[in-house]
Structures are given as structure tokens and as C-alpha cells.
Design a protein around this motif. Structure first.
Motif, mmCIF file in Angstrom:
data_model
loop_
_atom_site.group_PDB
_atom_site.id
_atom_site.type_symbol
_atom_site.label_atom_id
_atom_site.label_comp_id
_atom_site.label_asym_id
_atom_site.label_seq_id
_atom_site.Cartn_x
_atom_site.Cartn_y
_atom_site.Cartn_z
ATOM 1 N N GLU A 89 -0.180 -14.913 37.347
ATOM 2 C CA GLU A 89 1.121 -14.716 36.355
ATOM 3 C C GLU A 89 1.552 -16.089 36.043
ATOM 4 O OE1 GLU A 89 2.017 -12.026 35.481
ATOM 5 O OE2 GLU A 89 0.563 -10.793 36.613
ATOM 6 N N GLU A 190 7.416 -10.214 34.715
ATOM 7 C CA GLU A 190 6.129 -10.005 35.262
ATOM 8 C C GLU A 190 5.939 -10.883 36.808
ATOM 9 O OE1 GLU A 190 4.346 -7.126 35.512
ATOM 10 O OE2 GLU A 190 5.447 -6.539 33.668
ATOM 11 N N LYS A 193 8.383 -10.144 39.202
ATOM 12 C CA LYS A 193 8.162 -8.967 39.958
ATOM 13 C C LYS A 193 7.347 -9.430 40.905
ATOM 14 C CE LYS A 193 9.070 -5.952 36.098
ATOM 15 N NZ LYS A 193 8.386 -4.798 35.148
#
Length: 208
Positions: A89, A190, A193
Motif C-alpha cells: 500500500e 487504503e 485501512k
């Protein structure tokens, strides 16, 4: 908001002072001192003793040591597998984070940067080389108003002392705006998260 940091090393003792002010009113101040070991003050006898100890410690490893190394290697692999999704990510968010850092620099204004190094080595030639190198850098960076770097070579003693001051002015409003703008990016959301997912999974494992 302004941040002030002063650091001074003298004879193996480092003194520091950190202060935060808002509208010239101090809201946080911390002073302290720490003892450190000056690596350049070690004599040749101490260095030779350390080399002898290293040679003794470099003998053939026992089976137990090899097993410990294998365990450490497995542990590192497990940790890598844990953070692998986060790294993925992070790579996706590379451009967003890069732009955010650029914007952060716009919100930070360097008001003062001063540094003075007092250096003396057993080798006078090396002392002159290091001093000349710092003088060259100082001639470039000192052309800007808030920066002042200097060096004082010593040839009659082995010493490495320094003193430095830095003052930053930070625009909190700009920081808030850039931070909120960053949170609107899909890749950043993202990433957050994934960080929360990793945190929750660790908490569940600990509670078992």
C-alpha cells in the motif's frame, strides 16, 4: 507556532533545550543533559584491545548459535510477511506521500540554523581536511541569511565538541489543510485501512 532546539556537546556531556512557542508565549520547554562516550578520544591501546576481543569472538560457532541464527532468520521472514501488505500500500501511495511532503515543506519556514564544530584529531592533516571540507560547505550555505555554520580546528588536543541552534516557524493551518487533502486520496485511505487491520489482528492474537 515556533520550535527552538539548542544542542551543545562539551567534554562528553550533551546539553539540550527544546521549546515550543505560540505568539511568542512558551507552551512547552524541556532541558536536559546526557553523558556520552567520545569515540575519537579512545587511544590506540583501547582500540587494539577491542580488536583482540573481536578476534576471540570470531571463532567457530556452536550448534546452539547456529540454531539461534536460524530462529532469527525465521522471525525476520515472519515479520516481513506481516508488513508486506503495508509495504504494498505504501508503494501505491508513493506519489501522494511525495506530494504531501513537498506541501509540508511549504508550511515550515527555517528562521535560524547555526552550528559550530570544535574538532581536533591525533592526525593534524585529517583535522585540516575535515575543517576545510566544513568551511567549503559553510561558504555555500552561509550565503543564505538564516544559516551560519562554522568550524574551529584544534591541533593541541583530541576533541570533538559542537553547538547548534535551530528555529522553525510552522503554519498549523496549512498543515491541517494539507493533511485533510491527503486523507481524501483513495490510496491513502487504503493504506490507513491496512494499518488498522494489522493492528486489530495483533490485538486479537494477544487476547487469545
Amino acid at each position: 507556532i515556533r520550535l527552538f532546539l539548542t544542542v551543545e556537546k562539551e567534554k562528553g556531556v550533551v546539553k539540550y533545550e527544546f521549546k515550543i512557542t505560540i505568539l511568542k508565549i512558551a507552551i512547552f520547554t524541556r532541558k536536559g543533559r546526557e553523558k556520552i562516550i567520545d569515540a575519537l578520544s579512545h587511544n590506540e591501546d583501547e582500540d587494539s584491545e577491542e580488536e583482540e576481543e573481536d578476534e576471540e569472538g570470531s571463532e567457530e560457532k556452536s550448534e546452539s548459535e547456529e540454531e539461534e541464527e536460524d530462529e532469527e532468520e525465521r522471525s525476520l521472514k515472519e515479520k516481513y510477511e506481516e508488513i508486506k501488505p503495508i509495504l504494498k500500500e505504501l508503494i501505491k501511495s508513493k506519489e501522494e506521500l511525495k506530494n504531501f511532503l513537498k506541501n509540508i515543506l511549504k508550511a515550515i519556514n527555517l528562521k535560524k540554523l547555526e552550528g559550530k564544530l570544535i574538532i581536533g584529531l591525533s592526525d593534524h592533516t585529517t583535522t585540516v581536511k575535515i575543517a576545510s571540507w566544513i568551511w567549503s560547505i559553510g561558504a555555500i550555505v552561509n550565503s543564505s541569511k538564516p544559516t551560519l555554520l562554522s568550524v574551529e580546528p584544534r591541533f593541541n588536543e583530541v576533541i570533538t565538541d559542537f553547538e547548534g541552534k535551530i528555529e522553525l516557524k510552522i503554519n498549523i493551518l496549512l498543515l491541517l489543510i494539507y493533511s485533510l487533502a491527503l486523507l481524501t486520496e483513495k490510496n491513502i485511505r487504503e493504506l490507513i485501512k491496512e494499518l488498522y487491520r494489522q493492528k486489530n489482528s495483533k490485538e486479537r492474537e494477544e487476547n487469545k
